[in-house]
Design a protein around this motif. Structure first.
Motif: not given
Ligand code: GDP
Length: 375
Positions: A262-278
């Motif tokens: 949930n916390a990561l969803h609040l971060f801006p999109a990454t330049e790589s197009g990758w959605k960081p995983k937990v």
């Protein structure tokens, strides 16, 4: 004259009296055999040519690789000169690897994780080098990795090479040495590189700027504050793994996973197009390790297909060019004896409000210009 002409040598001539051989004496008891061995070994090292180092490294000779890394880490100018020549020759053979940064507070389980993940990688016949950045190692003496006996399996694995953090210095200096060590390890055939750092300071920014994938290890049940992890570090992570997801901790780890997600969803999109995983894992029980490995590979497939992988490496090279220049200029300036003297004097005057900061700075910089002109 003795024997055939082709073997003639003046010293073999019975008439020759240029050499007097004195009778030998017993070595003094104070001569320590180990130090003699070390001396002879060093003497031997010194006579190795750049090409011998390079050939050894390219052949995967770990002894020569280690010696070259020692030269990289040395602050002696003559060692640095050799090291730079070796690096230049190894550079064309480097780059063909996956560089993974691993961070997390002390006790989160980095060594245990590296051992588990490392074995997972080497058991597939891949070669792994484990390096570290720990600029605080002077304070703690035993540097990160250095005194760790926990990576027992990995340290005896012929497919793994573990190198402790270079001795303390400025973060820039330590990071540069690690980056140069990456080049040598890659040239020696290590196609997987782990760089470990303690997730509490500036060093993860340095590690982030030299890896392809950045993994943050966390614990469940402890707030970010407790773990000393700053938001900026979480933002750098390509994956967060909650370690110690075992025993009574499993549920808490699963809950923490959702919270971080949930916390990561609040971060801006990454330049790589990758959605960081937990993810969750137990480095101790070696569970969840292959899932993390799959995630890293999934990331690599994405960033190689969208060219971000190369883009990031190019940006990193540019960054390190400027970092190296800055480091050199800083050292050149701050280590100059005349500058040091004037700086102490000026600092005193500024503190007493005898001169302004700007006038003091200008005077010091003028002196530096003068020194440079005279050289
Ligand atoms: P580091 O300081 O981050 O390198 O952490 P270590 O790898 O030295 O681990 C710190 C402690 O946590 C050690 O006692 C490990 O045995 C323990 N530990 C590491 N990983 C796990 C895990 O997955 N589960 C449990 N229960 N303990 C772990």
């Amino acid at each position: 004259m003795i024997g055939d002409q082709s073997h003639y040598h003046i010293e073999n001539d019975p008439e020759y009296s240029g050499l007097n051989v004195n009778q030998g004496i017993e070595p003094l008891p104070s001569v320590n055999a180990d130090s003699v061995k070390r001396f002879l070994k060093n003497k031997k090292n010194r006579s190795l040519s750049i090409q011998q180092y390079v050939d050894g490294i390219l052949n995967g000779d770990i002894t020569l690789l280690s010696q070259a890394v020692t030269l990289v880490e040395s602050s002696k100018p003559e060692h640095q000169e050799i090291a730079q020549d070796i690096i230049v020759k190894c550079l064309p053979f480097s780059g063909n690897s996956v560089r993974i940064g691993i961070t997390g507070v002390p006790g989160v389980g980095k060594s245990t994780f590296i051992e588990a993940m490392g074995k997972h990688i080497t058991s597939q016949g891949k070669k792994l080098a484990v390096l570290a950045i720990d600029p605080s190692s002077e304070r703690t003496k035993g540097s990160i990795l250095g005194d760790k006996t926990r990576m027992e399996d990995l340290s005896t694995d012929p497919n793994a090479y573990i190198r402790p953090s270079p001795a303390a210095g400025s973060l820039g200096g330590v990071a540069r040495k690690t980056r140069e060590t990456i080049i040598l390890c890659e040239a020696a055939g290590f196609n997987h590189i782990f760089i470990e750092t303690v997730g509490v300071g500036q060093s993860e920014t340095a590690v982030h700027s030299m890896v392809d994938f950045f993994l943050l290890l966390m614990l469940s049940g402890a707030g970010d504050e407790l773990q000393g992890i700053k938001r900026g570090i979480m933002e750098m992570a390509d994956a967060i793994t909650i370690n110690k997801a075992d025993g009574n901790n499993m549920e808490k780890a699963a809950l923490a996973r959702i919270q971080y997600l949930n916390a990561l969803h609040l971060f801006p999109a990454t330049e790589s197009g990758w959605k960081p995983k937990v993810l969750t894992c137990s480095a101790y029980l070696k569970t969840g390790i292959s899932e993390i490995w799959d995630t890293i590979n999934e990331y690599l497939v994405l960033v190689k297909s969208n060219a971000y992988f190369q883009h990031r490496r190019n940006e990193q090279s540019k960054f390190w060019m400027y970092e190296t220049i800055n480091e050199h200029l800083r050292n050149n300036f701050y280590q100059n004896e005349q500058i040091k003297k004037l700086m102490v004097e000026s600092e005193r005057k500024v503190m007493k409000e005898e001169i302004s900061s700007f006038v003091a700075a200008k005077k010091i910089l003028d002196l530096y210009d003068q020194i440079r002109k005279n050289n």
